[in-house]
Structure formats: structure tokens, C-alpha cells
Design a protein around this motif. Structure first.
Motif, mmCIF file in Angstrom:
data_model
loop_
_atom_site.group_PDB
_atom_site.id
_atom_site.type_symbol
_atom_site.label_atom_id
_atom_site.label_comp_id
_atom_site.label_asym_id
_atom_site.label_seq_id
_atom_site.Cartn_x
_atom_site.Cartn_y
_atom_site.Cartn_z
ATOM 1 N N TRP A 1 -48.950 -30.572 95.693
ATOM 2 C CA TRP A 1 -48.565 -30.979 93.861
ATOM 3 C C TRP A 1 -49.612 -31.971 92.562
ATOM 4 C CZ3 TRP A 1 -45.623 -28.787 89.609
ATOM 5 C CH2 TRP A 1 -45.572 -28.989 89.212
ATOM 6 N N ALA A 2 -49.885 -33.033 94.089
ATOM 7 C CA ALA A 2 -50.691 -33.817 94.150
ATOM 8 C C ALA A 2 -51.906 -33.179 93.564
ATOM 9 C CB ALA A 2 -50.398 -35.235 94.154
ATOM 10 N N ALA A 3 -52.056 -32.707 93.993
ATOM 11 C CA ALA A 3 -53.489 -31.781 93.820
ATOM 12 C C ALA A 3 -53.075 -31.038 92.181
ATOM 13 C CB ALA A 3 -53.750 -30.766 95.106
ATOM 14 N N LEU A 4 -52.359 -30.431 92.315
ATOM 15 C CA LEU A 4 -52.827 -29.592 90.935
ATOM 16 C C LEU A 4 -52.734 -30.511 89.837
ATOM 17 C CD1 LEU A 4 -50.439 -26.562 92.566
ATOM 18 C CD2 LEU A 4 -52.969 -26.691 91.598
ATOM 19 N N GLU A 5 -51.413 -31.299 89.607
ATOM 20 C CA GLU A 5 -51.301 -31.787 88.494
ATOM 21 C C GLU A 5 -52.378 -33.251 87.671
ATOM 22 O OE1 GLU A 5 -48.015 -34.591 86.333
ATOM 23 O OE2 GLU A 5 -47.791 -34.227 88.452
ATOM 24 N N SER A 6 -53.275 -33.531 89.496
ATOM 25 C CA SER A 6 -54.027 -34.821 88.942
ATOM 26 C C SER A 6 -55.467 -33.929 88.870
ATOM 27 C CB SER A 6 -54.603 -35.621 90.573
ATOM 28 O OG SER A 6 -55.601 -34.425 91.331
ATOM 29 N N MET A 7 -55.866 -33.031 88.832
ATOM 30 C CA MET A 7 -56.689 -31.709 88.463
ATOM 31 C C MET A 7 -56.304 -31.682 87.074
ATOM 32 S SD MET A 7 -59.682 -30.249 87.715
ATOM 33 C CE MET A 7 -60.818 -30.736 89.342
ATOM 34 N N ALA A 8 -55.079 -30.671 86.748
ATOM 35 C CA ALA A 8 -53.925 -30.370 84.640
ATOM 36 C C ALA A 8 -54.583 -31.907 84.327
ATOM 37 C CB ALA A 8 -52.608 -30.358 85.521
ATOM 38 N N ASN B 1 -38.526 -37.365 83.078
ATOM 39 C CA ASN B 1 -40.156 -37.402 83.196
ATOM 40 C C ASN B 1 -40.108 -35.720 84.285
ATOM 41 O OD1 ASN B 1 -41.293 -38.836 86.344
ATOM 42 N ND2 ASN B 1 -39.376 -37.955 87.394
ATOM 43 N N ILE B 2 -39.306 -35.384 84.372
ATOM 44 C CA ILE B 2 -39.481 -33.455 84.733
ATOM 45 C C ILE B 2 -39.841 -32.966 83.569
ATOM 46 C CG2 ILE B 2 -38.927 -31.562 85.705
ATOM 47 C CD1 ILE B 2 -38.068 -33.508 87.283
ATOM 48 N N ARG B 3 -40.020 -33.425 82.991
ATOM 49 C CA ARG B 3 -40.906 -32.493 81.639
ATOM 50 C C ARG B 3 -41.957 -33.565 80.995
ATOM 51 N NH1 ARG B 3 -35.784 -33.519 78.360
ATOM 52 N NH2 ARG B 3 -37.089 -35.342 76.794
ATOM 53 N N PHE B 4 -42.452 -34.539 81.907
ATOM 54 C CA PHE B 4 -43.577 -35.442 81.557
ATOM 55 C C PHE B 4 -44.544 -34.849 82.072
ATOM 56 C CE2 PHE B 4 -46.787 -38.442 83.029
ATOM 57 C CZ PHE B 4 -47.339 -38.987 81.610
ATOM 58 N N HIS B 5 -43.940 -34.216 83.520
ATOM 59 C CA HIS B 5 -45.137 -33.636 84.841
ATOM 60 C C HIS B 5 -45.348 -32.653 84.257
ATOM 61 C CE1 HIS B 5 -45.348 -37.367 86.917
ATOM 62 N NE2 HIS B 5 -44.232 -37.473 87.051
ATOM 63 N N LEU C 1 -44.500 -24.166 92.943
ATOM 64 C CA LEU C 1 -44.128 -25.165 93.864
ATOM 65 C C LEU C 1 -42.908 -25.660 93.437
ATOM 66 C CD1 LEU C 1 -47.371 -26.578 94.687
ATOM 67 C CD2 LEU C 1 -45.286 -25.626 96.522
ATOM 68 N N PHE C 2 -42.755 -26.333 91.580
ATOM 69 C CA PHE C 2 -41.571 -26.854 90.502
ATOM 70 C C PHE C 2 -40.207 -27.425 91.228
ATOM 71 C CE2 PHE C 2 -40.519 -28.861 87.126
ATOM 72 C CZ PHE C 2 -40.928 -29.930 86.864
ATOM 73 N N VAL C 3 -39.561 -25.845 91.681
ATOM 74 C CA VAL C 3 -38.924 -25.809 91.927
ATOM 75 C C VAL C 3 -37.768 -26.441 93.168
ATOM 76 C CG1 VAL C 3 -36.787 -24.114 93.096
ATOM 77 C CG2 VAL C 3 -38.337 -23.470 90.679
ATOM 78 N N HIS C 4 -39.293 -27.012 94.008
ATOM 79 C CA HIS C 4 -38.983 -27.583 95.252
ATOM 80 C C HIS C 4 -39.164 -29.430 94.764
ATOM 81 C CE1 HIS C 4 -38.877 -24.114 97.200
ATOM 82 N NE2 HIS C 4 -39.240 -23.770 96.736
ATOM 83 N N GLU D 1 -56.475 -38.170 86.297
ATOM 84 C CA GLU D 1 -56.745 -37.530 87.433
ATOM 85 C C GLU D 1 -56.235 -38.474 89.255
ATOM 86 O OE1 GLU D 1 -59.230 -34.648 90.335
ATOM 87 O OE2 GLU D 1 -60.435 -36.011 88.552
ATOM 88 N N ARG D 2 -56.933 -39.385 88.486
ATOM 89 C CA ARG D 2 -56.908 -40.674 90.405
ATOM 90 C C ARG D 2 -55.039 -41.047 89.734
ATOM 91 N NH1 ARG D 2 -56.817 -46.312 89.924
ATOM 92 N NH2 ARG D 2 -57.859 -46.281 88.141
ATOM 93 N N LEU D 3 -54.594 -41.750 88.226
ATOM 94 C CA LEU D 3 -53.636 -41.623 88.287
ATOM 95 C C LEU D 3 -52.160 -41.497 88.592
ATOM 96 C CD1 LEU D 3 -54.206 -43.753 85.124
ATOM 97 C CD2 LEU D 3 -53.774 -45.565 86.622
ATOM 98 N N VAL D 4 -53.024 -39.792 88.036
ATOM 99 C CA VAL D 4 -52.124 -39.269 88.453
ATOM 100 C C VAL D 4 -52.085 -38.489 90.063
ATOM 101 C CG1 VAL D 4 -50.786 -36.921 88.576
ATOM 102 C CG2 VAL D 4 -51.431 -37.660 86.686
ATOM 103 N N ARG D 5 -52.453 -38.183 90.600
ATOM 104 C CA ARG D 5 -52.787 -37.863 92.134
ATOM 105 C C ARG D 5 -52.121 -39.615 92.558
ATOM 106 N NH1 ARG D 5 -57.938 -36.987 92.659
ATOM 107 N NH2 ARG D 5 -58.204 -39.482 92.883
ATOM 108 N N GLU D 6 -52.524 -40.322 92.185
ATOM 109 C CA GLU D 6 -51.880 -41.890 92.990
ATOM 110 C C GLU D 6 -50.761 -41.588 92.824
ATOM 111 O OE1 GLU D 6 -54.041 -45.042 92.004
ATOM 112 O OE2 GLU D 6 -55.389 -44.414 93.021
ATOM 113 N N HIS D 7 -49.735 -41.812 91.513
ATOM 114 C CA HIS D 7 -48.361 -41.488 91.775
ATOM 115 C C HIS D 7 -47.781 -40.562 91.805
ATOM 116 C CE1 HIS D 7 -44.676 -41.588 89.295
ATOM 117 N NE2 HIS D 7 -45.218 -40.256 88.239
#
Length: 139
Positions: free
Chosen positions: A8-15, A54-58, A77-80, A118-124
Motif C-alpha cells: 500500500w505504501a508503494a502504491l499510494e506514494s506513487m499515486a 482519514n480513510i477518505r483522504f487516502h 488491498l484497501f479492505v484489509h 511521494e516521500r511523505l506518503v510513503r513515510e506516513h
């Protein structure tokens, strides 16, 4: 679960990087609606509401990337990931830190700084992974 969070971190950070490049100004303003109503000091009194936002933000970050493959993979992945985010947002001041992180992410996207977003989302998201690894018993 830890592997799911890592992916998820990889996908959302690229997003987030892509969102900084392709989202319209109006779409970025919509992110403000998901973060500006909260601050770290009082988020505790609005935890149920914040958990949903929080969920809607992501989900919004993923959507703003306009990358259908990222969106499809993330949705799988999001359900989990949603379940573990909801469970852990109440623990160890995670919500307060989350509010600050989200504001920084929006600022980076608004500045069209894809690398920083990208970096901030990955770290988050990797903070979530670290928290789960240290404090959550997964059965």
C-alpha cells in the motif's frame, strides 16, 4: 498484514507523486476539505469522524493519481488496510500525528512537488507498518 501495508505504501506514494502532477487545482482544494477541519490538539474529541475522514483522504490520493492500475491494485488491498487503519488510529497519539502528516502531504501536492508528496506518503504509511509490527497482535 505487514506486506499489505508495505505494498500500500508503494502504491499510494506513487499515486501522490502522480496527483501532484495531474490533479486540478479544484481537486487539490477538495483535499483541504478532508484535513483542514482537524488539528492535532482536538482530534481526540472527534475520533469517530476523523477515522472516516482519514480513510477518505487516502482513497482521494489514490483517485487523484488518475492511474487506473494503481487504483485497482489499491482497491484490492484497501479492505484489509482500512480495517487496520481504523483499529490503530486511536492508539498512541496516531491520530494527532496523522493530522499533521496529512496537512504536509496536501501542501506538497498543492506545491506540485511530486517527489516530496511521494516521500511523505510513503513515510506516513510506513509509520503505520512500524506501529502494527510493534504493537498489534494479528490473529
Amino acid at each position: 498484514m505487514l506486506e499489505m501495508i508495505t505494498v500500500w505504501a508503494a502504491l499510494e506514494s506513487m499515486a501522490a507523486r502522480l496527483a501532484a502532477e495531474v490533479a486540478t487545482d479544484e481537486e487539490i482544494v477538495s483535499l483541504h476539505a478532508l484535513v483542514d477541519g482537524f488539528n492535532g490538539a482536538d482530534v481526540g474529541s472527534h475520533m469517530f469522524e476523523y477515522s472516516d475522514v482519514n480513510i477518505r483522504f487516502h482513497q482521494a490520493i489514490i483517485s487523484l493519481s488518475r492511474c487506473k492500475m494503481i487504483e485497482e491494485m489499491a482497491n484490492g488491498l484497501f479492505v484489509h488496510v482500512r480495517a487496520i487503519r481504523r483499529r490503530t488510529i486511536y492508539e498512541r497519539d496516531r491520530a494527532k500525528r496523522s493530522v499533521v502528516d496529512h496537512k504536509d502531504i496536501v501542501e506538497a501536492i498543492e506545491a506540485r512537488n511530486g517527489e516530496r508528496a511521494e516521500r511523505l506518503v510513503r513515510e506516513h504509511t510506513l509509520k503505520l507498518r512500524e506501529h502494527v509490527d510493534r504493537f498489534v497482535t494479528l490473529d
